[in-house]
Design an enzyme around this catalytic site. Structure first.
Site, PDB file in Angstrom:
ATOM      1  N   GLU A  60      53.894   0.485   6.053  1.00  0.00           N
ATOM      2  CA  GLU A  60      53.098  -0.297   6.990  1.00  0.00           C
ATOM      3  C   GLU A  60      52.476   0.616   8.049  1.00  0.00           C
ATOM      4  O   GLU A  60      52.929   1.752   8.232  1.00  0.00           O
ATOM      5  CB  GLU A  60      53.998  -1.345   7.655  1.00  0.00           C
ATOM      6  CG  GLU A  60      54.610  -2.345   6.684  1.00  0.00           C
ATOM      7  CD  GLU A  60      53.607  -3.356   6.148  1.00  0.00           C
ATOM      8  OE1 GLU A  60      52.425  -3.016   5.921  1.00  0.00           O
ATOM      9  OE2 GLU A  60      54.019  -4.512   5.919  1.00  0.00           O
ATOM     10  N   ASN A  84      46.010  -4.238   5.332  1.00  0.00           N
ATOM     11  CA  ASN A  84      46.147  -3.379   6.513  1.00  0.00           C
ATOM     12  C   ASN A  84      46.160  -1.890   6.142  1.00  0.00           C
ATOM     13  O   ASN A  84      46.512  -1.047   6.955  1.00  0.00           O
ATOM     14  CB  ASN A  84      47.413  -3.747   7.301  1.00  0.00           C
ATOM     15  CG  ASN A  84      48.683  -3.556   6.472  1.00  0.00           C
ATOM     16  OD1 ASN A  84      48.638  -3.017   5.373  1.00  0.00           O
ATOM     17  ND2 ASN A  84      49.810  -3.990   6.998  1.00  0.00           N
ATOM     18  N   HIS A 140      48.072  -0.435   3.846  1.00  0.00           N
ATOM     19  CA  HIS A 140      49.354   0.164   3.423  1.00  0.00           C
ATOM     20  C   HIS A 140      49.341   0.541   1.949  1.00  0.00           C
ATOM     21  O   HIS A 140      48.633  -0.053   1.135  1.00  0.00           O
ATOM     22  CB  HIS A 140      50.550  -0.736   3.764  1.00  0.00           C
ATOM     23  CG  HIS A 140      50.718  -1.969   2.934  1.00  0.00           C
ATOM     24  ND1 HIS A 140      51.326  -3.106   3.414  1.00  0.00           N
ATOM     25  CD2 HIS A 140      50.385  -2.268   1.651  1.00  0.00           C
ATOM     26  CE1 HIS A 140      51.363  -4.020   2.466  1.00  0.00           C
ATOM     27  NE2 HIS A 140      50.798  -3.539   1.395  1.00  0.00           N
ATOM     28  N   ASP A 173      58.375   0.316  -4.818  1.00  0.00           N
ATOM     29  CA  ASP A 173      59.057  -0.465  -3.783  1.00  0.00           C
ATOM     30  C   ASP A 173      59.702  -1.724  -4.351  1.00  0.00           C
ATOM     31  O   ASP A 173      59.491  -2.082  -5.520  1.00  0.00           O
ATOM     32  CB  ASP A 173      58.056  -0.833  -2.653  1.00  0.00           C
ATOM     33  CG  ASP A 173      56.732  -1.375  -3.187  1.00  0.00           C
ATOM     34  OD1 ASP A 173      56.646  -1.731  -4.375  1.00  0.00           O
ATOM     35  OD2 ASP A 173      55.768  -1.457  -2.398  1.00  0.00           O
TER      36      ASP A 173
HETATM   37  C1  GLP Z   1      52.195  -5.206  -1.908  1.00  0.00           C
HETATM   38  C2  GLP Z   1      52.698  -3.933  -2.542  1.00  0.00           C
HETATM   39  C3  GLP Z   1      51.623  -2.875  -2.533  1.00  0.00           C
HETATM   40  C4  GLP Z   1      50.336  -3.449  -3.099  1.00  0.00           C
HETATM   41  C5  GLP Z   1      49.892  -4.630  -2.278  1.00  0.00           C
HETATM   42  C6  GLP Z   1      48.558  -5.219  -2.721  1.00  0.00           C
HETATM   43  O1  GLP Z   1      52.105  -5.078  -0.539  1.00  0.00           O
HETATM   44  N1  GLP Z   1      53.846  -3.390  -1.883  1.00  0.00           N
HETATM   45  O2  GLP Z   1      52.061  -1.763  -3.299  1.00  0.00           O
HETATM   46  O3  GLP Z   1      49.359  -2.449  -3.073  1.00  0.00           O
HETATM   47  O4  GLP Z   1      50.918  -5.587  -2.401  1.00  0.00           O
HETATM   48  O5  GLP Z   1      48.738  -6.317  -3.554  1.00  0.00           O
HETATM   49  P1  GLP Z   1      47.548  -7.111  -4.259  1.00  0.00           P
HETATM   50  O6  GLP Z   1      47.080  -6.251  -5.362  1.00  0.00           O
HETATM   51  O7  GLP Z   1      48.205  -8.370  -4.733  1.00  0.00           O
HETATM   52  O8  GLP Z   1      46.518  -7.336  -3.231  1.00  0.00           O
END
Ligand code: GLP
Length: 264
Positions: free
Chosen positions: A144, A137, A139, A67
């Site tokens: 989402e 959440n 995702h 993404d």
């Molecule tokens: C963002 C990314 C996700 C990732 C999430 C968790 O939302 N799009 O792919 O899993 O962050 O991030 P962190 O590892 O900083 O908690």
């Protein structure tokens, strides 16, 4: 579904990197699906170390990131393009032509752009190994809650919770992206193998719902229950709301004896 429990974030990063390294050693032209986020930093650090000290060769590896924020230029410090360059790509011998990250600055026909990203994945022979983090959440990527389980790469409007979680990463007063381009759940489920990493107590409920709850678009990581080759790599805090930890540990012991190749 395998559940590997490690002590802390550093250990899950090392474990996941070893898994990726053995996949590359087994197939030099691996197509690797990549994720961003704090949880991934240790994975990339360890992969860079393996490249420098143990000659792990990325020259034939192709990557697709999950993404990117819509509206952020590749040079913005919080763009996933920039984060990936800083943490990983600029430190290994990957061919820049083999790196794919959705372009957050693209404009025009979004549907056509996203369809082309899907086509590029197919042209590369599909993703062999996809790495995922998880949002609070539940995702994966930026899928989402309420995302279709059949969804493909598309523009996704970020939830208020995700925007809040991101706020700390951006400078005070700076506009925070409202949308992202993300692979869909359907795209992710087509990967040959999937690793999901989670660290910390804030992820514990989402992790438990994903592994032990019903499959629901309200927790998009729960769709991974549909995939035959998923490994969750969790630290103690992220695993703390699971009710069947003893069972997962026994499954791992037996897997090591009976089908060790599933362990990476
Ligand atoms: C963002 C990314 C996700 C990732 C999430 C968790 O939302 N799009 O792919 O899993 O962050 O991030 P962190 O590892 O900083 O908690």
């Amino acid at each position: 579904m395998l559940v590997v429990m490690k002590r802390d974030q550093e250990e899950i990063g090392r474990h996941a990197a070893r898994f990726v390294a053995s996949a590359i050693r087994a197939k030099a032209s691996l197509t690797l699906g990549l994720a961003t986020g704090n949880t991934m930093v240790g994975v990339y650090r360890e992969l860079v170390r393996l490249h420098r000290e143990e000659h792990l060769d990325f020259s034939r590896v192709t990557t697709f990131n999950l993404d990117e924020y819509l509206g952020l230029s590749p040079t913005h410090p919080e763009s996933f393009q920039h984060v990936m360059q800083e943490n990983f790509f600029s430190h290994v011998n990957i061919n820049p032509r083999n790196i794919h990250i959705p372009d957050g600055t693209m404009s025009g026909d979004y549907e056509q752009y996203c369809a082309a990203y899907e086509q590029a994945i197919r042209d590369a022979g599909g993703i062999d190994l996809q790495i995922l983090g998880i949002g609070r959440n539940g995702h994966i990527g930026f899928n989402e809650p309420t995302s279709s389980i059949g969804s493909r790469t598309r523009i996704k409007v970020l939830s208020s919770q995700t925007i809040e979680d991101n706020r700390k990463l951006f400078a005070a007063g700076e506009e925070i992206p409202q949308c992202a381009i993300t692979m869909g759940i359907g795209t992710i489920l087509e990967a040959g193998r999937i690793l999901l990493l989670a660290s910390g107590e804030t992820k514990a409920v989402a992790v438990a719902k994903s592994i032990e709850g019903p499959i629901t678009s309200a927790v998009t990581a729960s769709a991974l229950q549909l995939h035959p080759n998923v490994t969750f790599i969790l630290d103690e805090a992220a695993a703390s709301a699971l009710t069947q930890r003893e069972y997962y540990a026994r499954v791992l012991e037996m897997t090591a004896l009976l089908t060790p190749s599933r362990l990476g």
